[in-house]
Scaffold this motif. Sequence first.
Motif, PDB file in Angstrom:
ATOM      1  N   ASP A  12      -6.757   7.948   8.967  1.00 34.68           N
ATOM      2  CA  ASP A  12      -5.779   7.678  10.028  1.00 34.68           C
ATOM      3  C   ASP A  12      -6.426   6.906  11.173  1.00 34.68           C
ATOM      4  OD1 ASP A  12      -3.831   8.996   8.578  1.00 34.68           O
ATOM      5  OD2 ASP A  12      -3.985  10.875   9.742  1.00 34.68           O
ATOM      6  N   LYS A  13      -7.640   7.277  11.541  1.00 36.68           N
ATOM      7  CA  LYS A  13      -8.339   6.585  12.628  1.00 36.68           C
ATOM      8  C   LYS A  13      -8.748   5.170  12.206  1.00 36.68           C
ATOM      9  CE  LYS A  13      -9.771  10.879  14.584  1.00 36.68           C
ATOM     10  NZ  LYS A  13     -10.394  11.442  15.688  1.00 36.68           N
ATOM     11  N   SER A  27      -8.292   1.814  14.455  1.00 42.08           N
ATOM     12  CA  SER A  27      -9.469   1.028  14.839  1.00 42.08           C
ATOM     13  C   SER A  27     -10.658   1.484  14.012  1.00 42.08           C
ATOM     14  CB  SER A  27      -9.771   1.216  16.334  1.00 42.08           C
ATOM     15  OG  SER A  27     -11.048   0.710  16.653  1.00 42.08           O
ATOM     16  N   SER A  28     -11.147   0.604  13.163  1.00 45.51           N
ATOM     17  CA  SER A  28     -12.286   0.988  12.321  1.00 45.51           C
ATOM     18  C   SER A  28     -13.528   1.232  13.177  1.00 45.51           C
ATOM     19  CB  SER A  28     -12.563  -0.064  11.259  1.00 45.51           C
ATOM     20  OG  SER A  28     -12.921  -1.288  11.847  1.00 45.51           O
ATOM     21  N   GLU A  29     -13.686   0.467  14.244  1.00 45.11           N
ATOM     22  CA  GLU A  29     -14.847   0.648  15.114  1.00 45.11           C
ATOM     23  C   GLU A  29     -14.823   2.027  15.772  1.00 45.11           C
ATOM     24  OE1 GLU A  29     -16.538  -1.239  19.222  1.00 45.11           O
ATOM     25  OE2 GLU A  29     -15.752  -2.643  17.748  1.00 45.11           O
ATOM     26  N   LYS A  62     -17.354   5.242  15.144  1.00 46.40           N
ATOM     27  CA  LYS A  62     -18.027   5.870  16.281  1.00 46.40           C
ATOM     28  C   LYS A  62     -17.784   7.382  16.277  1.00 46.40           C
ATOM     29  CE  LYS A  62     -18.347   5.785  21.284  1.00 46.40           C
ATOM     30  NZ  LYS A  62     -17.820   5.246  22.524  1.00 46.40           N
ATOM     31  N   GLU A  63     -16.550   7.792  16.065  1.00 45.48           N
ATOM     32  CA  GLU A  63     -16.228   9.222  16.051  1.00 45.48           C
ATOM     33  C   GLU A  63     -16.873   9.936  14.866  1.00 45.48           C
ATOM     34  OE1 GLU A  63     -12.066  10.155  16.686  1.00 45.48           O
ATOM     35  OE2 GLU A  63     -11.894   8.517  18.138  1.00 45.48           O
ATOM     36  N   LEU A  64     -16.925   9.263  13.729  1.00 43.28           N
ATOM     37  CA  LEU A  64     -17.579   9.851  12.563  1.00 43.28           C
ATOM     38  C   LEU A  64     -19.063  10.056  12.841  1.00 43.28           C
ATOM     39  CD1 LEU A  64     -17.032  10.631   9.518  1.00 43.28           C
ATOM     40  CD2 LEU A  64     -18.060   8.431   8.986  1.00 43.28           C
ATOM     41  N   PHE A  65     -19.695   9.062  13.450  1.00 42.48           N
ATOM     42  CA  PHE A  65     -21.113   9.165  13.796  1.00 42.48           C
ATOM     43  C   PHE A  65     -21.341  10.326  14.753  1.00 42.48           C
ATOM     44  CE2 PHE A  65     -24.793   8.227  16.445  1.00 42.48           C
ATOM     45  CZ  PHE A  65     -25.758   8.009  15.479  1.00 42.48           C
ATOM     46  N   GLU A  66     -20.516  10.434  15.786  1.00 46.50           N
ATOM     47  CA  GLU A  66     -20.671  11.510  16.761  1.00 46.50           C
ATOM     48  C   GLU A  66     -20.476  12.880  16.114  1.00 46.50           C
ATOM     49  OE1 GLU A  66     -17.970  10.504  19.918  1.00 46.50           O
ATOM     50  OE2 GLU A  66     -19.265   8.900  20.651  1.00 46.50           O
TER      51      GLU A  66
END
Length: 187
Positions: free
Chosen positions: A8-9, A13-15, A19-23
């Motif tokens: 969904d994210k 916005s893939s960027e 970023k959220e996946l990394f965090e």
Amino acid sequence: MTHEEFRDKMKISSEQAHKELFEAYCGYVYTIVFNRLRSVAAREDIEECLCDVFADVYCYYDPGKNVSGDMSGFIGTIARRKAAALYKSIISGAETVSIDDESAQQLSSEQDAEWEAAANEQRRIILGKIAGLGEPDSTIIIQKYYYGRSAAEIAGMVKLTPENIRVRSGRAVKKLKEMLEKEDISL
């Protein structure tokens, strides 16, 4: 983060999704990579491997597949494989050192092997309990106690104030000690 949330994210916005996946998974991946490479790799190599893991996650994730549930299995598998490949690469490039008979006997003693096995098991339990603290506490503990980073440095990584880092760190250490006492491990 689940596969559904990530997809969904990605649509928005893939960027931002990356970023959220990394965090969300940085501490988890770091724990896996660090645990595998700490005896053979420099800090920079470990951090590079961490980045390589997320690069592979972003490259090989197929949003078209109808997969559900938490992404930790997918990400953990990539992290373990990347760390193992780097470990093998470093080890195969290491020089062979000749040792005398006395040194060979010392290295092969059962006591040393038992002690090393116990130490490895204890490290595995501690890192597992740290990961069990959840984010951002696991990242804070790893960065502070394994890498000696300051509250200000960690604050930039997890988007909290240095004061919040100090408070969360104290609470996380207390909680970690309680968790480890149940395993008969003291810090």
